[in-house]
Design an enzyme around this catalytic site. Structure first.
Site, PDB file in Angstrom:
ATOM      1  N   HIS A 234       0.854  -1.186   0.000  1.00  0.00           N
ATOM      2  CA  HIS A 234       0.000   0.000   0.000  1.00  0.00           C
ATOM      3  C   HIS A 234       0.889   1.234   0.000  1.00  0.00           C
ATOM      4  CE1 HIS A 234       1.004   0.563   4.276  1.00  0.00           C
ATOM      5  NE2 HIS A 234       0.729  -0.705   4.471  1.00  0.00           N
TER       6      HIS A 234
ATOM      7  N   VAL B  81       0.424  -1.537   8.052  1.00  0.00           N
ATOM      8  CA  VAL B  81      -0.599  -2.522   7.698  1.00  0.00           C
ATOM      9  C   VAL B  81       0.027  -3.683   6.928  1.00  0.00           C
ATOM     10  CG1 VAL B  81      -2.733  -2.920   6.410  1.00  0.00           C
ATOM     11  CG2 VAL B  81      -2.446  -0.817   7.735  1.00  0.00           C
ATOM     12  N   TYR B  82       0.908  -3.364   5.977  1.00  0.00           N
ATOM     13  CA  TYR B  82       1.598  -4.429   5.257  1.00  0.00           C
ATOM     14  C   TYR B  82       2.417  -5.290   6.225  1.00  0.00           C
ATOM     15  CZ  TYR B  82       4.872  -6.824   2.192  1.00  0.00           C
ATOM     16  OH  TYR B  82       5.622  -7.793   1.567  1.00  0.00           O
ATOM     17  N   GLY B  83       3.176  -4.625   7.110  1.00  0.00           N
ATOM     18  CA  GLY B  83       3.998  -5.368   8.065  1.00  0.00           C
ATOM     19  C   GLY B  83       3.167  -6.235   8.987  1.00  0.00           C
TER      20      GLY B  83
ATOM     21  N   SER C 105       0.323  -7.606   8.281  1.00  0.00           N
ATOM     22  CA  SER C 105      -0.168  -8.763   7.522  1.00  0.00           C
ATOM     23  C   SER C 105       0.902  -9.836   7.409  1.00  0.00           C
ATOM     24  CB  SER C 105      -0.643  -8.324   6.125  1.00  0.00           C
ATOM     25  OG  SER C 105       0.439  -7.990   5.274  1.00  0.00           O
TER      26      SER C 105
END
Length: 256
Positions: free
Chosen positions: A87, A148-150, A152
């Site tokens: 993102h 947020v990526y981390g 996930s």
């Protein structure tokens, strides 16, 4: 010879692994969601490869990918949950609900769907190995703008470790960690050109191109299939050695 199915295998590290596995004589199935990219990959890979359209956030489509691969190759030996998205690099409260949902659904729910489809099918067949792909955040390290990526990817690591403990005896599970690879996931999302230029200095020390990492991962994906396996390209020792050598060895991974 193994049959390997790779989600998100039409681009980036997944596509690179598919090419390496095919060169090694293995049977390969890949899936993706971009119709244009799927068409290009069908033209680039040999006819022996299966290229399938499937969205990993939809378990029925993941099941369809498994069924197509199992029918073509009479079973799947190794399943690689590789599909992932990132993102824009921004504080998590500035992400739209749709942006956050896409990352979590693809990176976490997509892996869960792949495991949920592969585990019972492999158990019924009597053998099989599942690899889940790690990424930034898997080790608990946080990077501003990529929370947020981390999160996930951290969840994927936990999910994999839990699955290794509860999967049937016939099914083994492990983690693949490609480190920093020069793909869209690594360089996209920077809104500030100065920030990107600064990041590229680090990337030129620690990152590698797909053609360097993918064959290494592919070889280990078919040979290190023990339960709880953790295959890492960018180890702590390698990081330290690269920083130590950086003043004496210039790399430019982004040169044309």
């Amino acid at each position: 010879m193994k049959t390997v199915a790779i989600t998100g295998g039409t681009r980036g590290i997944g596509f690179g692994m598919a090419q390496a596995l095919l060169a090694g004589g293995h049977r390969v199935a890949v899936c993706g969601t971009d119709p244009e990219r799927i068409g290009k990959v069908r033209a680039e890979l040999p006819e022996s490869a299966l290229v399938h359209a499937a969205d990993v956030t939809d378990r029925a489509q993941v099941q369809g990918f498994w069924d197509a691969a199992a029918e073509r190759f009479e079973g799947v030996d190794i399943w690689i949950n590789n599909a992932g998205v990132s993102h824009p690099r921004t504080p998590m409260w500035e992400l739209t609900a749709d942006e956050a949902r896409k990352v979590l659904n693809t990176n976490l729910l997509g892996v869960l769907n792949g495991c949920a489809v592969a585990v019972p099918a492999m158990a019924a067949r009597g053998r099989g190995h599942i690899w889940n792909m790690e990424g930034l955040g898997s080790d608990g390290r946080s990077v501003p703008g990529l929370g947020v990526y981390g999160a996930s990817k951290r969840a994927v690591t936990y999910l994999t470790e839990a699955l290794a403990e509860e999967s049937p005896d016939q099914v083994t599970v492990g983690l693949l960690s490609p480190g920093m690879v020069v793909t869209d996931l690594l360089v996209d999302g920077y809104r500030d050109p100065a920030e990107l230029a600064k990041a590229r200095k680090v990337f030129n020390i620690l990152a590698d191109r797909v053609e360097t990492v993918a064959p290494w991962l592919a070889e280990r994906a078919v040979t290190r299939t023990r339960n709880g396996a953790h295959v890492q390209w960018l180890t702590t020792g390698k990081v330290l050695r690269r920083f130590a050598a950086a003043p004496f060895h210039t790399r430019d991974l982004f040169a044309d």
